[in-house]
Design a protein around this motif. Structure first.
Motif, PDB file in Angstrom:
ATOM      1  N   ASN A  22      -8.288  36.650  -3.629  1.00  0.00           N
ATOM      2  CA  ASN A  22      -8.064  36.862  -2.288  1.00  0.00           C
ATOM      3  C   ASN A  22      -9.093  37.104  -2.123  1.00  0.00           C
ATOM      4  O   ASN A  22     -10.298  36.116  -2.201  1.00  0.00           O
ATOM      5  N   GLY A  23      -8.544  36.482  -1.024  1.00  0.00           N
ATOM      6  CA  GLY A  23     -10.313  35.614   0.615  1.00  0.00           C
ATOM      7  C   GLY A  23      -9.357  34.625   1.280  1.00  0.00           C
ATOM      8  O   GLY A  23      -8.417  34.969   2.203  1.00  0.00           O
ATOM      9  N   LYS A  24     -10.779  33.696   2.068  1.00  0.00           N
ATOM     10  CA  LYS A  24      -9.401  33.201   3.379  1.00  0.00           C
ATOM     11  C   LYS A  24      -9.602  31.385   2.831  1.00  0.00           C
ATOM     12  O   LYS A  24     -10.376  31.175   2.274  1.00  0.00           O
ATOM     13  N   ALA A  25      -8.647  31.274   3.026  1.00  0.00           N
ATOM     14  CA  ALA A  25      -8.221  29.745   2.424  1.00  0.00           C
ATOM     15  C   ALA A  25      -8.648  29.267   3.667  1.00  0.00           C
ATOM     16  O   ALA A  25      -8.836  29.376   4.767  1.00  0.00           O
ATOM     17  N   VAL A  26      -9.181  27.673   2.801  1.00  0.00           N
ATOM     18  CA  VAL A  26      -9.399  26.946   3.941  1.00  0.00           C
ATOM     19  C   VAL A  26      -9.222  25.819   3.219  1.00  0.00           C
ATOM     20  O   VAL A  26      -8.804  25.478   2.474  1.00  0.00           O
ATOM     21  N   LYS A  27      -9.247  24.480   4.171  1.00  0.00           N
ATOM     22  CA  LYS A  27      -9.531  23.617   3.955  1.00  0.00           C
ATOM     23  C   LYS A  27     -10.198  22.629   3.139  1.00  0.00           C
ATOM     24  O   LYS A  27     -11.052  22.788   2.909  1.00  0.00           O
ATOM     25  N   ILE A  28      -9.933  22.223   1.504  1.00  0.00           N
ATOM     26  CA  ILE A  28     -10.472  20.979   1.061  1.00  0.00           C
ATOM     27  C   ILE A  28     -11.626  20.284   1.657  1.00  0.00           C
ATOM     28  O   ILE A  28     -12.699  20.443   0.823  1.00  0.00           O
ATOM     29  N   GLU A  29     -11.401  20.261   2.862  1.00  0.00           N
ATOM     30  CA  GLU A  29     -12.351  18.928   2.878  1.00  0.00           C
ATOM     31  C   GLU A  29     -13.292  19.954   4.031  1.00  0.00           C
ATOM     32  O   GLU A  29     -14.317  19.125   3.837  1.00  0.00           O
ATOM     33  N   GLU A  30     -13.405  21.341   3.424  1.00  0.00           N
ATOM     34  CA  GLU A  30     -14.807  22.263   3.794  1.00  0.00           C
ATOM     35  C   GLU A  30     -15.348  22.268   3.108  1.00  0.00           C
ATOM     36  O   GLU A  30     -16.102  22.840   3.241  1.00  0.00           O
ATOM     37  N   VAL A  31     -14.897  22.250   2.062  1.00  0.00           N
ATOM     38  CA  VAL A  31     -15.849  22.797   0.887  1.00  0.00           C
ATOM     39  C   VAL A  31     -16.791  21.546   0.923  1.00  0.00           C
ATOM     40  O   VAL A  31     -16.711  20.479   0.552  1.00  0.00           O
ATOM     41  N   PRO A  32     -18.152  22.018   0.255  1.00  0.00           N
ATOM     42  CA  PRO A  32     -19.640  21.512   0.580  1.00  0.00           C
ATOM     43  C   PRO A  32     -19.576  20.953  -0.642  1.00  0.00           C
ATOM     44  O   PRO A  32     -20.887  20.620  -1.389  1.00  0.00           O
ATOM     45  N   PRO A  49     -13.893  33.583  -1.574  1.00  0.00           N
ATOM     46  CA  PRO A  49     -13.358  34.604  -2.802  1.00  0.00           C
ATOM     47  C   PRO A  49     -13.856  36.063  -2.189  1.00  0.00           C
ATOM     48  O   PRO A  49     -14.998  36.297  -1.416  1.00  0.00           O
ATOM     49  N   ALA A  50     -13.451  36.961  -1.500  1.00  0.00           N
ATOM     50  CA  ALA A  50     -13.526  38.489  -1.647  1.00  0.00           C
ATOM     51  C   ALA A  50     -14.323  38.827  -2.396  1.00  0.00           C
ATOM     52  O   ALA A  50     -14.391  39.750  -2.497  1.00  0.00           O
ATOM     53  N   ASP A  51     -13.389  38.457  -3.817  1.00  0.00           N
ATOM     54  CA  ASP A  51     -13.832  39.089  -5.323  1.00  0.00           C
ATOM     55  C   ASP A  51     -13.685  38.381  -5.709  1.00  0.00           C
ATOM     56  O   ASP A  51     -13.542  37.596  -5.972  1.00  0.00           O
ATOM     57  N   GLY A  52     -14.264  39.306  -7.343  1.00  0.00           N
ATOM     58  CA  GLY A  52     -14.323  38.171  -8.795  1.00  0.00           C
ATOM     59  C   GLY A  52     -13.259  38.120  -9.473  1.00  0.00           C
ATOM     60  O   GLY A  52     -12.870  37.790 -10.681  1.00  0.00           O
ATOM     61  N   ASN A  53     -11.597  38.412  -8.514  1.00  0.00           N
ATOM     62  CA  ASN A  53     -10.270  38.189  -9.670  1.00  0.00           C
ATOM     63  C   ASN A  53      -9.497  37.456  -9.768  1.00  0.00           C
ATOM     64  O   ASN A  53      -9.192  36.701  -8.361  1.00  0.00           O
ATOM     65  N   GLY A 111      -0.001  35.815 -10.162  1.00  0.00           N
ATOM     66  CA  GLY A 111      -0.227  37.197 -10.119  1.00  0.00           C
ATOM     67  C   GLY A 111      -1.327  37.195 -11.840  1.00  0.00           C
ATOM     68  O   GLY A 111      -1.493  37.962 -11.884  1.00  0.00           O
ATOM     69  N   ASP A 112      -1.035  36.404 -12.981  1.00  0.00           N
ATOM     70  CA  ASP A 112      -2.127  37.162 -14.259  1.00  0.00           C
ATOM     71  C   ASP A 112      -2.726  37.095 -14.333  1.00  0.00           C
ATOM     72  O   ASP A 112      -3.305  35.575 -13.671  1.00  0.00           O
ATOM     73  N   LYS A 113      -3.943  38.192 -14.361  1.00  0.00           N
ATOM     74  CA  LYS A 113      -5.362  37.445 -14.468  1.00  0.00           C
ATOM     75  C   LYS A 113      -5.592  36.513 -15.702  1.00  0.00           C
ATOM     76  O   LYS A 113      -5.370  36.957 -16.651  1.00  0.00           O
ATOM     77  N   LEU A 114      -6.348  35.924 -14.858  1.00  0.00           N
ATOM     78  CA  LEU A 114      -6.649  34.561 -15.807  1.00  0.00           C
ATOM     79  C   LEU A 114      -8.652  34.411 -16.127  1.00  0.00           C
ATOM     80  O   LEU A 114      -8.809  34.486 -17.145  1.00  0.00           O
ATOM     81  N   ILE A 115      -8.939  34.811 -15.414  1.00  0.00           N
ATOM     82  CA  ILE A 115     -10.487  34.822 -15.200  1.00  0.00           C
ATOM     83  C   ILE A 115     -11.514  36.185 -14.433  1.00  0.00           C
ATOM     84  O   ILE A 115     -11.089  35.986 -12.964  1.00  0.00           O
ATOM     85  N   ALA A 152      -5.462  36.184   2.288  1.00  0.00           N
ATOM     86  CA  ALA A 152      -4.643  35.020   1.791  1.00  0.00           C
ATOM     87  C   ALA A 152      -4.840  37.046   0.273  1.00  0.00           C
ATOM     88  O   ALA A 152      -6.225  37.128  -0.023  1.00  0.00           O
ATOM     89  N   VAL A 153      -3.840  36.719  -0.534  1.00  0.00           N
ATOM     90  CA  VAL A 153      -3.712  38.278  -1.684  1.00  0.00           C
ATOM     91  C   VAL A 153      -3.624  37.055  -2.804  1.00  0.00           C
ATOM     92  O   VAL A 153      -2.698  36.196  -3.355  1.00  0.00           O
ATOM     93  N   GLY A 154      -4.367  36.990  -3.474  1.00  0.00           N
ATOM     94  CA  GLY A 154      -4.111  36.580  -5.033  1.00  0.00           C
ATOM     95  C   GLY A 154      -2.971  36.544  -5.491  1.00  0.00           C
ATOM     96  O   GLY A 154      -2.230  38.022  -5.755  1.00  0.00           O
ATOM     97  N   GLY A 155      -2.131  35.576  -6.075  1.00  0.00           N
ATOM     98  CA  GLY A 155      -0.943  35.739  -6.643  1.00  0.00           C
ATOM     99  C   GLY A 155       0.289  36.141  -5.558  1.00  0.00           C
ATOM    100  O   GLY A 155       1.289  36.243  -5.586  1.00  0.00           O
ATOM    101  N   LYS A 156      -0.100  36.996  -4.120  1.00  0.00           N
ATOM    102  CA  LYS A 156       1.262  36.647  -3.705  1.00  0.00           C
ATOM    103  C   LYS A 156       1.296  36.272  -1.932  1.00  0.00           C
ATOM    104  O   LYS A 156       2.338  36.241  -1.307  1.00  0.00           O
ATOM    105  N   THR A 157       0.350  35.495  -1.772  1.00  0.00           N
ATOM    106  CA  THR A 157      -0.046  34.845  -0.485  1.00  0.00           C
ATOM    107  C   THR A 157       0.408  33.158  -0.554  1.00  0.00           C
ATOM    108  O   THR A 157      -0.601  32.394  -2.073  1.00  0.00           O
TER     109      THR A 157
END
Length: 166
Positions: A22-32, A49-53, A111-115, A152-157
């Motif tokens: 869950n969180g905001k999807a951004v361009k890979i080029e924006e990764v510091p 990420p908005a949370d740790g799942n 959508g299965d929980k990994l980490i 974005a919603v993990g496993g859904k968006t």
């Protein structure tokens, strides 16, 4: 020759990849981090990420789970190899604050929980919580269409539609 005439016609495979968090999807080029922003590991997107799942972005098989649990590799049903790298410079945390819910060889569904991970601890001990999702075997890819969702919603968006070479 008969196989050529009557065999199944090879067509490029298409696969939809969903957000791993869950969180905001951004361009890979924006990764510091140049390893990701300059696509040295491959192409993809990143999630703030908005949370740790962390959940599986595809149906596939866990092909690599780093012993520090900060990154996981999944091979999709169409053969795409995806790397989810939780945060930046998190390898130095030696697994502290990370819990794996799968192991190498496990079959997973979207959508299965990994980490799960402790975002506050990552903020304290690592460079960033931003989480790249990278196609590492990008040489097999013909085209990637990326979508950047604010929530974005993990496993859904859907975040990427990928067409592989035939």
């Amino acid at each position: 020759m008969l196989k050529k005439l009557f065999g199944k016609k090879e067509v490029p495979s298409e696969e939809t990849i969903f957000a791993p968090l869950n969180g905001k999807a951004v361009k890979i080029e924006e990764v510091p981090d140049p390893t990701f922003s300059q696509k040295m590991m491959g192409d993809g997107i990143a999630i703030e990420p908005a949370d740790g799942n962390v959940v599986s972005p595809v149906d596939g098989t866990v092909i690599q789970l780093f012993h520090t649990k900060h990154a996981i590799g999944i091979k999709s049903q169409s053969g795409l190899e995806l790397l989810i790298h939780i945060g930046l410079e998190t390898v130095m945390m030696n697994g502290e604050g990370f819990e794996a819910h799968v192991k190498e060889g496990d079959k997973v569904k979207t959508g299965d929980k990994l980490i799960t991970f402790d975002m506050d601890l990552i903020r304290e001990k690592a460079a960033s919580t931003i989480t790249p999702l990278v196609i590492t075997n990008v040489d097999t890819v013909e085209n990637i269409e990326k979508q950047y969702e604010e929530n974005a919603v993990g496993g859904k968006t859907q975040v990427m539609d990928v067409k592989t070479k035939s």
